[in-house]
Design a protein around this motif. Structure first.
Motif, mmCIF file in Angstrom:
data_model
loop_
_atom_site.group_PDB
_atom_site.id
_atom_site.type_symbol
_atom_site.label_atom_id
_atom_site.label_comp_id
_atom_site.label_asym_id
_atom_site.label_seq_id
_atom_site.Cartn_x
_atom_site.Cartn_y
_atom_site.Cartn_z
ATOM 1 N N ASN A 1 0.858 -1.217 0.044
ATOM 2 C CA ASN A 1 0.019 0.191 0.002
ATOM 3 C C ASN A 1 0.917 1.235 0.054
ATOM 4 O O ASN A 1 1.655 1.287 0.914
ATOM 5 N N SER A 2 1.020 2.013 -1.157
ATOM 6 C CA SER A 2 1.846 3.024 -1.278
ATOM 7 C C SER A 2 1.661 4.255 -0.005
ATOM 8 O O SER A 2 2.752 4.750 0.475
ATOM 9 N N VAL A 3 0.480 4.374 0.364
ATOM 10 C CA VAL A 3 0.237 5.184 1.752
ATOM 11 C C VAL A 3 1.209 4.772 2.871
ATOM 12 O O VAL A 3 1.760 5.500 3.649
ATOM 13 N N ARG A 4 0.783 3.415 3.149
ATOM 14 C CA ARG A 4 1.440 2.832 4.129
ATOM 15 C C ARG A 4 3.329 3.049 4.224
ATOM 16 O O ARG A 4 3.975 3.455 4.879
ATOM 17 N N VAL A 5 3.541 2.787 3.016
ATOM 18 C CA VAL A 5 5.041 2.987 2.729
ATOM 19 C C VAL A 5 5.440 4.528 2.915
ATOM 20 O O VAL A 5 6.579 4.530 3.462
ATOM 21 N N ALA A 6 4.889 5.298 2.421
ATOM 22 C CA ALA A 6 5.001 6.750 2.466
ATOM 23 C C ALA A 6 5.063 6.968 4.012
ATOM 24 O O ALA A 6 5.996 7.881 4.591
ATOM 25 N N LEU A 7 4.036 6.744 4.835
ATOM 26 C CA LEU A 7 3.990 7.082 6.254
ATOM 27 C C LEU A 7 5.227 6.587 6.989
ATOM 28 O O LEU A 7 5.893 7.292 7.706
ATOM 29 N N LYS A 8 5.564 5.171 6.515
ATOM 30 C CA LYS A 8 6.705 4.604 7.277
ATOM 31 C C LYS A 8 7.926 5.458 6.937
ATOM 32 O O LYS A 8 8.941 5.636 7.906
ATOM 33 N N ASP A 9 8.060 5.870 5.708
ATOM 34 C CA ASP A 9 9.112 6.612 5.193
ATOM 35 C C ASP A 9 9.352 8.066 6.223
ATOM 36 O O ASP A 9 10.544 8.296 6.537
ATOM 37 N N VAL A 10 8.417 8.591 6.228
ATOM 38 C CA VAL A 10 8.013 10.119 7.029
ATOM 39 C C VAL A 10 8.453 9.677 8.681
ATOM 40 O O VAL A 10 9.249 10.204 9.195
ATOM 41 N N GLN A 11 7.785 8.408 9.118
ATOM 42 C CA GLN A 11 8.156 8.035 10.424
ATOM 43 C C GLN A 11 9.694 7.565 10.726
ATOM 44 O O GLN A 11 10.337 8.151 11.693
ATOM 45 N N ASP A 12 10.340 7.017 9.798
ATOM 46 C CA ASP A 12 11.679 6.906 9.843
ATOM 47 C C ASP A 12 12.554 8.029 9.774
ATOM 48 O O ASP A 12 13.496 8.216 10.567
ATOM 49 N N ALA A 13 12.187 9.000 8.911
ATOM 50 C CA ALA A 13 12.928 10.117 8.621
ATOM 51 C C ALA A 13 12.808 11.102 10.022
ATOM 52 O O ALA A 13 13.914 11.875 10.401
#
Length: 91
Positions: free
Chosen positions: A43-55
């Motif tokens: 799910n692209s939204v989940r991936v984007a959210l995880k990337d932001v959380q990691d950042a």
């Protein structure tokens, strides 16, 4: 295991159970990620959210933010600083 057939145009229908597991619905986007020679659909939204959380990982500690009140106070301070810059530029 689920099976999907590829059409002449390269399209597939994602089986219902897979859509449920991915948390996607009509109009959502999926992303294909290569992982050790395998292609994984997410799910692209989940991936984007995880990337932001990691950042942002560790930023709260770095900024000394412990709770929600600290965040609200920081936002108020930033808004006051910005308002001061706007007022100074119009003087």
């Amino acid at each position: 295991m689920e099976l999907a057939k590829i059409t002449l145009r390269g399209q597939i229908t994602i089986p219902v159970e897979i859509r449920k597991k991915l948390g996607v619905k009509d109009g959502d986007k999926v992303i294909f990620i290569e992982d050790n020679g395998r292609i994984v659909m997410e799910n692209s939204v989940r991936v984007a959210l995880k990337d932001v959380q990691d950042a942002f990982k560790g930023e709260a500690d770095r900024l000394g933010l412990v709770n929600e009140q600290d965040i609200v106070a920081m936002i108020k301070e930033i808004r006051q600083e910005k308002q001061g810059h706007v007022n100074a530029s119009h003087a």
